[in-house]
Design an enzyme around this catalytic site. Structure first.
Site, mmCIF file in Angstrom:
data_model
loop_
_atom_site.group_PDB
_atom_site.id
_atom_site.type_symbol
_atom_site.label_atom_id
_atom_site.label_comp_id
_atom_site.label_asym_id
_atom_site.label_seq_id
_atom_site.Cartn_x
_atom_site.Cartn_y
_atom_site.Cartn_z
ATOM 1 C CD GLU A 10 -3.633 -2.689 7.476
ATOM 2 O OE1 GLU A 10 -2.474 -2.862 7.070
ATOM 3 O OE2 GLU A 10 -4.294 -1.676 7.214
ATOM 4 C CB SER A 16 4.860 -1.861 12.399
ATOM 5 O OG SER A 16 4.506 -0.513 12.662
ATOM 6 C CD GLU A 36 -3.082 5.549 6.666
ATOM 7 O OE1 GLU A 36 -3.048 5.547 5.432
ATOM 8 O OE2 GLU A 36 -2.141 5.128 7.372
ATOM 9 C CG HIS A 85 -5.944 1.775 5.131
ATOM 10 N ND1 HIS A 85 -5.524 2.779 5.968
ATOM 11 C CD2 HIS A 85 -4.923 0.898 5.047
ATOM 12 C CE1 HIS A 85 -4.277 2.511 6.361
ATOM 13 N NE2 HIS A 85 -3.889 1.367 5.813
ATOM 14 N N GLY A 108 2.163 2.085 11.006
ATOM 15 C CA GLY A 108 3.127 3.172 10.907
ATOM 16 C C GLY A 108 3.797 3.544 12.213
ATOM 17 C CG ASN A 154 -1.781 1.193 1.372
ATOM 18 O OD1 ASN A 154 -1.868 1.991 0.443
ATOM 19 N ND2 ASN A 154 -2.430 1.343 2.522
ATOM 20 C CD1 TRP A 155 3.764 1.149 -2.846
ATOM 21 C CD2 TRP A 155 3.786 2.370 -4.738
ATOM 22 N NE1 TRP A 155 4.602 0.525 -3.749
ATOM 23 C CE2 TRP A 155 4.639 1.252 -4.914
ATOM 24 C CE3 TRP A 155 3.644 3.267 -5.794
ATOM 25 C CZ2 TRP A 155 5.337 1.012 -6.107
ATOM 26 C CZ3 TRP A 155 4.340 3.032 -6.971
ATOM 27 C CH2 TRP A 155 5.184 1.918 -7.116
ATOM 28 C CE LYS A 156 -0.321 3.268 4.727
ATOM 29 N NZ LYS A 156 -0.256 3.409 6.173
ATOM 30 N N GLY A 216 2.731 -1.076 4.396
ATOM 31 C CA GLY A 216 2.734 0.343 4.082
ATOM 32 C C GLY A 216 4.156 0.852 3.921
ATOM 33 N N GLY A 217 4.702 1.433 4.973
ATOM 34 C CA GLY A 217 6.023 2.076 4.954
ATOM 35 C C GLY A 217 7.120 1.235 4.299
HETATM 36 P P1 PGA Z 1 2.611 0.237 7.840
HETATM 37 O O1 PGA Z 1 1.163 0.473 7.182
HETATM 38 O O2 PGA Z 1 3.176 -1.023 7.222
HETATM 39 O O3 PGA Z 1 3.390 1.463 7.462
HETATM 40 O O4 PGA Z 1 2.403 0.104 9.302
HETATM 41 C C1 PGA Z 1 0.295 -0.590 6.959
HETATM 42 C C2 PGA Z 1 -0.992 -0.074 6.388
HETATM 43 O O5 PGA Z 1 -1.384 1.060 6.695
HETATM 44 O O6 PGA Z 1 -1.646 -0.770 5.603
#
Ligand code: PGA
Length: 245
Positions: free
Chosen positions: A164, A209, A94, A92, A170, A8-10, A230-231
């Protein structure tokens, strides 16, 4: 079955130049890894560039709940499918947090995505307060039930869930394998009840994470069918993860 590795590149990277650089890196990782199924979910604008890469699939990070129409700024699941996406991340944390998405809205998006032929990756998870109060599972149970409300039972093979925990996203504080495994079992129990089948075979991913050190544990020990990253999907860590899972 190959583990699913979903990136997930966001809202990253911030320029096409950087996106192309990241893509070059991913290409190398994909070439070396035939153990995993890799799905990249970039910002919408970069989708056409990913279509050129063999060995990976593409997903949207969200979509609207209608097929088409006057909804300025939105993207339809049918448009995603038409542009080469096979998956879409929905619900998600967010989206829930910054855009006030409710389970009801997510449910509508899931139904429209299924109609478009996309596989929704439905995110569920609890915040820290809810976990500390011992209410994590009851929250996740209600998220699953509301998200799936009215979803035809024959769509079970076309749905993926991602656990999640919000406090792990994050933050660098990933969920312990024991806690994650327990929640995976609980999620699968709710899905069995919903679909009235002892094992409906719905894939459940872990996200929060994930890095090259903890990635394989979630798949090999805690029994998840893959990861939502994500990250660590934005740099070399991603290719390291591909070799470890
Ligand atoms: P993260 O994000 O790996 O940076 O914790 C995961 C996500 O939001 O799907």
């Amino acid at each position: 079955m190959k583990p699913l590795i979903v990136a997930n590149w966001k809202m990253n990277p911030k320029s096409l130049k950087e996106a192309k650089k990241l893509l070059e890196m991913v290409k190398k990782g994909v070439k070396k890894s035939n153990k995993n199924k890799i799905i990249i979910c970039p910002p919408f604008l970069y989708i056409p560039f990913l279509r050129e890469v063999k060995g990976l699939e593409i997903g949207g990070q969200d979509c609207y709940l209608k097929k088409d129409g006057s909804f300025t700024g939105e993207i339809s699941p049918f448009q995603l499918k038409d542009m080469g996406c096979s998956y879409v991340i929905l619900g998600h944390s967010e989206r829930r947090r910054y855009f006030n998405e409710s389970d009801k809205t997510i449910n509508k998006k899931i139904k429209e995505s299924l109609k478009a032929g996309l596989i929704p990756i439905i995110c569920v998870g609890e915040d820290l307060k809810t976990r500390k109060e011992g209410k994590a599972f009851s929250l996740i149970k209600s998220q699953i039930k509301e998200c799936l409300f009215g979803v035809p039972k024959n769509k079970k093979g076309k749905i993926i869930f991602a656990y999640e925990p919000l406090w792990a996203i994050g933050s660098g504080k990933s969920c312990s394998l024991d806690n994650a495994e327990e929640m995976r079992g609980n999620i699968q129990k709710v899905l069995s009840q919903f679909f009235r089948e002892s094992s409906p075979g719905i894939k459940v991913l872990y996200g929060g994470s994930v890095d090259a050190d903890n990635a394989s544990g979630y798949v090999k020990e805690a029994g998840f069918n893959g990861l939502l990253i994500g990250g660590a999907s934005l740099n070399k860590e991603f290719n390291k993860i591909l070799t470890k899972v």
